[in-house]
Design a protein around this motif. Structure first.
Motif, short mmCIF file in Angstrom:
data_model
loop_
_atom_site.label_atom_id
_atom_site.label_comp_id
_atom_site.label_asym_id
_atom_site.label_seq_id
_atom_site.Cartn_x
_atom_site.Cartn_y
_atom_site.Cartn_z
N PRO A 103 0.23 12.77 9.72
CA PRO A 103 -0.49 12.47 10.20
C PRO A 103 -2.17 13.73 10.37
O PRO A 103 -3.21 13.10 10.35
CB PRO A 103 -0.68 12.21 11.92
N LEU A 143 0.68 9.32 5.03
CA LEU A 143 0.78 7.89 5.20
C LEU A 143 0.66 7.47 6.66
O LEU A 143 0.98 6.51 6.56
CB LEU A 143 1.89 8.37 5.00
N LEU A 144 -0.28 7.84 6.96
CA LEU A 144 -0.40 7.00 8.70
C LEU A 144 -1.32 6.15 8.25
O LEU A 144 -2.64 6.14 8.95
CB LEU A 144 -1.15 8.10 9.68
N THR A 145 -0.93 5.17 7.60
CA THR A 145 -1.56 4.03 7.10
C THR A 145 -0.85 2.10 8.17
O THR A 145 0.37 2.57 8.15
CB THR A 145 -1.83 3.52 5.92
N TRP A 146 -1.23 0.85 8.03
CA TRP A 146 -0.84 0.22 8.24
C TRP A 146 0.09 0.04 7.95
O TRP A 146 1.21 -0.84 8.14
CB TRP A 146 -1.94 -1.11 8.79
N GLY A 147 0.45 0.05 6.50
CA GLY A 147 1.67 -0.52 5.56
C GLY A 147 2.64 0.66 6.24
O GLY A 147 3.78 -0.13 6.10
N ARG A 198 -5.52 13.83 5.71
CA ARG A 198 -6.62 12.65 6.10
C ARG A 198 -6.38 12.34 4.38
O ARG A 198 -6.28 10.97 5.00
CB ARG A 198 -7.72 12.78 6.72
N SER A 199 -5.90 12.88 3.58
CA SER A 199 -6.96 12.61 2.25
C SER A 199 -4.90 12.25 1.68
O SER A 199 -4.95 11.14 0.84
CB SER A 199 -6.91 13.30 1.66
N THR A 206 0.98 -1.50 -0.05
CA THR A 206 -0.24 -0.24 0.13
C THR A 206 0.82 0.66 0.07
O THR A 206 0.27 2.63 -0.06
CB THR A 206 -1.00 -0.07 1.33
N VAL A 207 2.49 0.77 -0.02
CA VAL A 207 3.10 1.79 0.23
C VAL A 207 3.75 2.31 -0.95
O VAL A 207 4.39 1.34 -1.68
CB VAL A 207 3.45 2.13 1.54
#
Length: 360
Positions: A141, A148-152, A144-145, A90-91
């Motif tokens: 963070p 990159l504050l994602t699990w990936g 929002r759009s 996802t990154v």
């Protein structure tokens, strides 16, 4: 620096930095994270076993050494290699390379928490905060759009932290080991054994020629060959030159991602990368101990990191506890040189610092 060493350093930066690209291509062409991780370790092991055999080096035979290598392989190879593949689902590959560059910051933070790094001056402390501030800028963070504050992304950051744990362990438990090629091969062999535990999650093989070529390049070039080049660079030029490669990895990964995959890297990512690398440079202003250690790879895949033996390179322990991976060797020739701080991989080198390299 001789032309041959300069070319070797450039090739090392390119091969380690391209590891993130190979992972992304393999994922894009149908391969799963488990398939990538298992095959990468197996191919890298094959290369290092051949190099060890050609150098007349034998694998260790005592249980104690194999136990230590198994622990090092888990944190320096199996876990970060898997996390890089999971994260890049996802990154972008370029951002993965940038986050891999935070390994020295985790190493220093770990040293502070464990009480092993007591000479923390204002410059190094500022560098630590600056480096993590750059990481926060990359994650953004508050957006929002576009953040990159994602699990990936968190998986990629965890991979960099895993390298730091490996380096700290290796600096204490795998020091002054002879036969660097054989030790690196043994560590990656142990990593291959760890990764086979993920076979049930690998899924069916659905890929094409591009996916297979990317995976082959990742295992042979980005994992096996990079460890050997790192080994030779440290032996011929010392760990400082090898450590320089670590600063080039994120630049190479971002550039390749943009050129080959058309990844879009905005001003925020470039600014964050610059802040992270500045912080890392500030944390390395003072050298401390001079002990010998064995290491894993610089990360790209990570490669190293640069992978690792494994993202690693081994160097004598430095103030931030990070070996040149960390990739990340001619032990006997480099024993008087200060260790390079690897960014990810395993080269069991005499005179390696806290860690080894590990190709992401």
């Amino acid at each position: 620096m001789p032309l041959t060493s300069t070319l070797r350093m450039a090739a090392l930066a390119l091969l380690w930095g391209s590891g993130f690209l190979w992972i992304k291509l393999a994922l894009n062409h149908g391969l799963s994270p488990a398939q990538i991780t298992i095959t990468r370790c197996a191919l890298g092991t094959a290369v290092l076993l051949l190099l060890a055999r050609s150098a007349g080096q034998r694998l260790p035979r005592d249980r104690a050494t194999w136990t230590r290598l198994a622990i090092a392989a888990l944190f320096c190879n199996a876990i970060p290699f898997a996390l890089f593949s999971i994260g890049e689902q996802t990154v972008d590959s370029g951002i993965a390379g940038v986050l891999n560059a935070t390994t020295p910051l985790w190493s220093l933070l770990l040293g502070i928490l464990l009480g092993t790094d007591r000479g923390l001056g204002r410059v190094r402390l500022t560098g630590l905060f600056l480096g993590f501030a750059g990481t926060l800028l990359i994650f953004a963070p508050w957006q929002r759009s576009a953040g990159l504050l994602t699990w990936g992304a968190l998986s990629l950051l965890a991979a960099a932290a895993s390298y730091a744990i490996a380096f700290a362990y290796m600096a204490r438990k795998l020091t002054d080991q002879g036969a660097p090629m054989a030790m690196s091969a043994a560590q990656l062999l142990a990593a291959t054994a760890w990764t086979t535990l993920s076979v049930p999650t690998a899924g069916p093989l659905h890929t094409d020629a591009t996916g297979l070529l990317a995976l082959t390049a990742l295992g042979i070039l980005g994992t096996g060959v990079t460890f050997y080049l790192n080994y030779r660079l440290i032996a011929d030029e010392g760990p400082t030159s090898a450590a320089t490669v670590g600063y080039l990895l994120p630049v190479v990964s971002v550039a390749l991602g943009a050129l080959v995959l058309n990844e879009s890297t905005g001003p925020r990512i470039w600014a964050g990368m610059a802040v992270v690398l500045t912080g890392v440079a500030m944390t390395r202003t003072r050298r401390t101990s001079e002990g010998d250690v064995a290491g894993c790879p610089p990360a790209a895949d990570g490669a190293s990191a640069p992978g690792s033996l494994s993202k690693a390179t081994q160097s004598r322990q430095t103030e931030d506890g990070h070996p040149a991976a960390s990739p990340p060797s001619l032990a006997d020739q480099a024993h008087e040189r200060r260790p390079a701080e690897s960014w990810g991989g395993p080269n069991h080198i005499r005179g390696a610092g806290n860690g080894a390299t590990s190709p992401h």
